[in-house]
Design a protein around this motif. Structure first.
Motif, PDB file in Angstrom:
ATOM      1  N   GLU A 291     -13.403   8.395   0.257  1.00 47.26           N
ATOM      2  CA  GLU A 291     -12.499   7.716   0.710  1.00 47.26           C
ATOM      3  C   GLU A 291     -12.128   6.203   0.220  1.00 47.26           C
ATOM      4  O   GLU A 291     -11.111   5.626  -0.211  1.00 47.26           O
ATOM      5  N   ASN A 292     -13.454   5.674  -0.165  1.00 47.52           N
ATOM      6  CA  ASN A 292     -13.390   4.318  -0.687  1.00 47.52           C
ATOM      7  C   ASN A 292     -12.744   4.454  -2.325  1.00 47.52           C
ATOM      8  O   ASN A 292     -12.052   3.618  -2.833  1.00 47.52           O
ATOM      9  N   ARG A 293     -13.338   5.612  -2.891  1.00 52.88           N
ATOM     10  CA  ARG A 293     -12.645   5.805  -4.342  1.00 52.88           C
ATOM     11  C   ARG A 293     -10.987   6.051  -4.199  1.00 52.88           C
ATOM     12  O   ARG A 293     -10.335   5.641  -5.067  1.00 52.88           O
ATOM     13  N   GLU A 294     -10.693   6.741  -3.333  1.00 49.45           N
ATOM     14  CA  GLU A 294      -9.137   6.718  -3.007  1.00 49.45           C
ATOM     15  C   GLU A 294      -8.411   5.566  -2.753  1.00 49.45           C
ATOM     16  O   GLU A 294      -7.349   5.311  -3.337  1.00 49.45           O
ATOM     17  N   ARG A 295      -9.137   4.956  -1.942  1.00 51.77           N
ATOM     18  CA  ARG A 295      -8.573   3.455  -1.749  1.00 51.77           C
ATOM     19  C   ARG A 295      -8.402   2.526  -3.013  1.00 51.77           C
ATOM     20  O   ARG A 295      -7.605   1.887  -3.007  1.00 51.77           O
ATOM     21  N   ILE A 296      -9.533   2.751  -3.733  1.00 51.96           N
ATOM     22  CA  ILE A 296      -9.641   1.847  -5.038  1.00 51.96           C
ATOM     23  C   ILE A 296      -8.286   2.198  -6.006  1.00 51.96           C
ATOM     24  O   ILE A 296      -7.815   1.454  -6.367  1.00 51.96           O
ATOM     25  N   LEU A 297      -8.213   3.707  -5.928  1.00 50.93           N
ATOM     26  CA  LEU A 297      -7.272   4.365  -7.055  1.00 50.93           C
ATOM     27  C   LEU A 297      -5.708   3.788  -6.442  1.00 50.93           C
ATOM     28  O   LEU A 297      -5.024   3.382  -7.203  1.00 50.93           O
ATOM     29  N   VAL A 298      -5.578   3.932  -5.209  1.00 49.79           N
ATOM     30  CA  VAL A 298      -4.382   3.428  -4.640  1.00 49.79           C
ATOM     31  C   VAL A 298      -3.994   2.108  -4.545  1.00 49.79           C
ATOM     32  O   VAL A 298      -2.945   1.715  -5.063  1.00 49.79           O
ATOM     33  N   SER A 457      -8.841  -2.595   6.066  1.00 46.53           N
ATOM     34  CA  SER A 457      -7.444  -1.870   6.571  1.00 46.53           C
ATOM     35  C   SER A 457      -6.835  -0.945   5.381  1.00 46.53           C
ATOM     36  O   SER A 457      -7.584  -0.771   4.250  1.00 46.53           O
ATOM     37  N   GLY A 458      -5.898   0.046   5.841  1.00 49.27           N
ATOM     38  CA  GLY A 458      -5.592   1.137   5.115  1.00 49.27           C
ATOM     39  C   GLY A 458      -4.576   1.036   4.102  1.00 49.27           C
ATOM     40  O   GLY A 458      -3.868   1.925   3.625  1.00 49.27           O
ATOM     41  N   GLY A 459      -4.126  -0.151   3.711  1.00 41.80           N
ATOM     42  CA  GLY A 459      -3.146  -0.406   2.683  1.00 41.80           C
ATOM     43  C   GLY A 459      -1.837  -0.625   3.262  1.00 41.80           C
ATOM     44  O   GLY A 459      -0.589  -0.800   2.499  1.00 41.80           O
ATOM     45  N   SER A 460      -1.610  -0.706   4.331  1.00 37.42           N
ATOM     46  CA  SER A 460      -0.062  -1.131   5.071  1.00 37.42           C
ATOM     47  C   SER A 460      -0.372  -2.150   6.255  1.00 37.42           C
ATOM     48  O   SER A 460      -1.457  -2.289   6.610  1.00 37.42           O
ATOM     49  N   VAL A 461       0.768  -2.751   6.473  1.00 37.76           N
ATOM     50  CA  VAL A 461       0.659  -3.590   7.667  1.00 37.76           C
ATOM     51  C   VAL A 461       0.470  -3.052   8.841  1.00 37.76           C
ATOM     52  O   VAL A 461      -0.340  -3.807   9.718  1.00 37.76           O
ATOM     53  N   ALA A 462       0.890  -1.977   9.305  1.00 40.04           N
ATOM     54  CA  ALA A 462       0.458  -1.240  10.333  1.00 40.04           C
ATOM     55  C   ALA A 462      -1.063  -0.920  10.390  1.00 40.04           C
ATOM     56  O   ALA A 462      -1.284  -0.992  11.609  1.00 40.04           O
ATOM     57  N   THR A 463      -1.565  -0.628   9.265  1.00 40.77           N
ATOM     58  CA  THR A 463      -2.984  -0.151   9.434  1.00 40.77           C
ATOM     59  C   THR A 463      -3.845  -1.564   9.658  1.00 40.77           C
ATOM     60  O   THR A 463      -4.770  -1.605  10.337  1.00 40.77           O
ATOM     61  N   ALA A 464      -3.278  -2.639   8.945  1.00 37.19           N
ATOM     62  CA  ALA A 464      -3.889  -3.889   9.131  1.00 37.19           C
ATOM     63  C   ALA A 464      -4.016  -4.392  10.615  1.00 37.19           C
ATOM     64  O   ALA A 464      -4.949  -4.823  11.192  1.00 37.19           O
TER      65      ALA A 464
END
Length: 753
Positions: A291-298, A457-464
């Motif tokens: 999951e962390n790897r995917e976050r970094i790549l995104v 957070s997951g990369g969006s304002v909604a996840t934040a």
């Protein structure tokens, strides 16, 4: 008979077994046996170990197989004059298969965790699995040797490494890692069972109390293991995360310690046999790493796209230090005062197409819940004359048009320090800082303020927005407009069609809340998975938090309770049928600004000092870059290579020795220069990292060199590892030099304007 090949195959098989690498181990063992069988005199001598080896393989006990091969097969080959062990660090024990079999029998005890002594008096830790099977975590002959072989196979060669280890066991594996990594490196230990650590420490204390012996503590294995564990946990390079308590901490450690620059250099390790006792925990551990790897790549493209904006925005937004509060202050208990009580329901309003269905119910919720609107939903709510209690925007280039309505500028707002300054600069209401980022955190702590870590957070304002509320432990989080899917061609409320920056990624079909299928986009799937994972973590941690999806359409967020907004509001009523009464702005007025006037002055002075110090950072990074260049230039000459490195005893074939010149080693003189340069570079890197502005420098620099560093690491072999590392450091210091200049220029520009 090629005895060199036989010896090489034995070494490979032992390493694979002690790495608990089932796929490779079986292949290497088979290759070793097939070669041995081709020599009848050797095969006869090896026959006594074949049956116990096969039996241990049946039980998937590769560590025991490794013991048979390391201490029995190797002795047989050595006594036959076949095995030649170059540069051996080990004193081998003359022990045969029969003795190993006797040692492998686990004592019958009632305890779930216990020790027994190995042949070398190292503790062998035993733990009962969920199925009631007792599993050994160490070699029965020499845990020390097992840990050494295991450790040597880990790819730890960098000036600054990050190692993630699943399971602490007796601490021996962690201890070996700490012996190899530098003072600037980190070891993150994910321990699935607190009872193991407690047992290791407490049994050592009990042993000391009972024996009355203070002179020979190292002779007592229980004291020895307790002392080792305590020493490991006291090491500043170590971060221990207990699964039942620290899942979020583990994720935060990965986020803070692993960026795109070091992603390929992250060393992922597993204590032998831990996955057999805790299979579900191991699955979660690997899941968090992926999951962390995917976050970094995104985030890589986002970082490259926003880097200048983000850096400039930090300086443009520094003025808010005079009036800001931290979002964490809403949840602080000060006597009977908590600005946002946990039992006040929170309604998170996103701008999905389904928001059209429940906007009128949302109007009725005003004054009975905390209504939090993400930036893309604000414009729509203003048109409907619905005033949220709190707005959220976090992206550096979010369009200011979302805040164009004058009324919005008086509503309390959550900003990131990197948020669009065109929005932040016009805001008149209260400001709550979502994430300080490391630079602002450093400045605040330098004036004596305690600052919590950033919220992942997951990369969006909604996840934040969601992450903020679950960190505050609000007991009921209600989501509306969180479609994460199309409604026809509409992407937002009011029938708005927005292609967005990820439209070219493609479309997929996912389950909707009604059990059918709905069309979504790849970036939305990423947010969907983030929500589902966050809800799973909350349940695992047994947090008293209900997540209700009242979107009334869109993708199904597994783990949430699906209701209409009307039903969700009804679930908030007390026994008398009344909804709670709550005035957020009134409660927020009781909270003084985070910094007083004196602290603001010191904060800004610290910032000016940090900017002045960038010149020295730039100079040292430039010198380090030049030194790397000189070393690499010297390495281009043939005289730097050990021309005899490919010549070894003809009976020994080692994996790393190839005829290709790229695998030749640096000669003694150049290797000494490499060692000295490596030490100097580590010191320079530490100096650069002492700058409070280094987090901004790092973010700016990483996106410039990440691709080149990744290519270097992919091309790395044992023969070119030293040269490749210096090439990486040359790239890094060049990027730090350029970033320090850019950061200083941006800061001066904003100060003068």
């Amino acid at each position: 008979m090629d005895y060199g090949l036989l010896s090489s195959q034995l070494d490979k098989a032992i390493k694979a077994c002690y790495m608990d690498d089932q796929i490779n181990a079986y292949g290497e063992i088979q290759a070793f046996i097939e070669t041995a069988v081709s020599a009848p005199d050797i095969a006869v001598k090896l026959m006594p170990i074949l049956n116990p080896v096969l039996a241990a393989m049946e039980l998937r006990d590769l560590v025991l197989v490794g013991d048979y091969l390391e201490f029995s097969a190797k002795n047989i080959l050595r006594e036959s004059g076949v095995y030649v062990d170059l540069n051996s660090k080990k004193d081998y024990i003359g022990i045969d298969a029969q003795q190993i079999t006797a040692l492998s029998d686990v004592p019958e005890v009632d305890e779930d965790i216990f020790y027994f002594a190995s042949c070398t008096d190292e503790p062998v830790l035993c733990v009962k699995s969920g199925e009631g099977k007792t599993v050994r975590l160490n070699s029965v002959v020499s845990p020390e040797n097992e840990a050494e072989v295991w450790n040597e196979e880990l790819d730890i060669r960098r000036i600054k490494s990050v190692v993630s280890l699943f399971g602490i066991g007796t601490g021996l594996f962690a201890e070996k890692i700490l012996e190899r990594i530098t003072v600037d490196s980190k070891l993150i230990i994910y321990e699935p069972d607190r009872k193991i650590i407690d047992y290791c420490i407490e049994s050592g204390k009990s042993s000391g109390e009972n024996s009355g012996d203070t002179d020979n503590q190292d002779n007592d294995i229980e004291k020895k293991i307790a002392r080792r564990i305590e020493k490991i946990l006291a090491d500043k390079r170590v971060n221990l995360c207990i699964e039942s308590e620290d899942k979020l901490k583990f994720k935060e450690e990965l986020i803070s310690k692993v960026d795109y620059y070091i992603l390929e250099g992250l060393v992922i390790a597993k204590h032998n046999n831990y996955d057999k006792i805790y299979p579900e925990s191991f699955k979660s551990y690997i899941g968090y790493l992926n999951e962390n790897r995917e976050r970094i790549l995104v985030n890589k493209n986002t970082l490259a796209r926003f880097k200048e904006n983000a850096m400039e925005n930090v300086f443009k937004n520094l003025w808010i230090c005079r009036k800001m509060n931290l979002i964490s202050e809403l949840g602080e208990e000060k006597g009977d005062l908590r600005i946002l009580p946990k039992d006040i329901p929170v309604i998170l309003v996103s701008a999905g197409p389904s928001l059209d269905k429940n906007v009128e119910t949302l109007r009725k919720a005003k004054g009975h819940a905390l209504i939090v609107a993400v930036d893309t939903a604000i414009k729509y709510l203003m048109k409907k004359d619905i005033m949220p209690d709190l707005t959220v925007t976090v992206e550096p280039i979010k369009p200011a048009e979302h805040y164009a309505d004058e009324r919005v500028r008086d509503i309390p707002a959550v900003f990131d320090i990197e948020s669009n300054p065109e929005i932040v600069g016009k805001h008149r209401g209260r400001i709550l800082l979502y994430n300080c980022r490391d630079y602002i955190k450093n400045l605040l702590e330098s004036v004596g303020k305690k600052v919590p870590g950033d919220i992942a957070s997951g990369g969006s304002v909604a996840t934040a927005a969601f992450a903020i509320m679950y960190q505050l432990e609000q007991r009921k989080i209600i989501m509306v407009g969180q479609d994460l899917a199309y409604s026809g061609e509409a992407t937002h409320a009011g029938g708005v069609e927005s292609k967005g920056i990820n439209n070219e990624i493609g479309y997929e079909m996912v389950e909707d809340i009604y059990g059918g299928m709905v069309r979504t986009r790849s970036d939305w799937i990423g947010y969907l998975k983030w929500f589902e994972n966050a809800i799973t973590v909350l349940k695992d941690l047994k947090k008293d938090i209900r997540v209700i999806d009242a979107t009334e359409g869109g993708a199904k967020i597994h783990g949430s309770e699906i209701m209409t907004l009307e039903e969700a509001l009804d679930s908030c009523r007390d026994e008398a049928g009344n909804l709670p009464e709550y005035d957020f702005e009134k409660e927020l007025s009781k909270l003084p600004p985070f910094l007083n006037d004196n602290e603001v002055d010191r904060f800004l002075q610290k910032h000016r000092e940090a900017v002045d110090g960038l010149e020295e950072v730039k100079r040292k990074a430039s010198e380090a870059c030049a030194e790397c260049g000189e070393f690499l230039k010297a390495c281009s000459a043939d005289t730097c290579l050990d021309q005899d490195s490919a010549t070894l005893d003809k009976n020994v074939i080692r994996e790393s020795v190839l005829s290709d010149s790229s695998c030749k080693k640096l000669n003694v003189e150049m290797h000494e220069k490499y060692t000295n340069l490596r030490s100097e570079l580590a010191g320079t890197k530490r100096f650069c990292e002492t700058s409070p502005l280094y987090p901004l420098i790092n973010n700016y620099a990483v996106s410039d060199i990440a691709e080149e560093v990744s290519k270097l690491r992919l091309s790395e072999t044992e023969g070119n590892a030293e040269i490749n590392e210096i090439k990486q450091m040359q790239l890094a210091f060049g990027a730090i030099r350029d970033a320090a200049y850019a950061v200083k220029t941006a800061s001066i520009t904003e100060a003068s304007s």
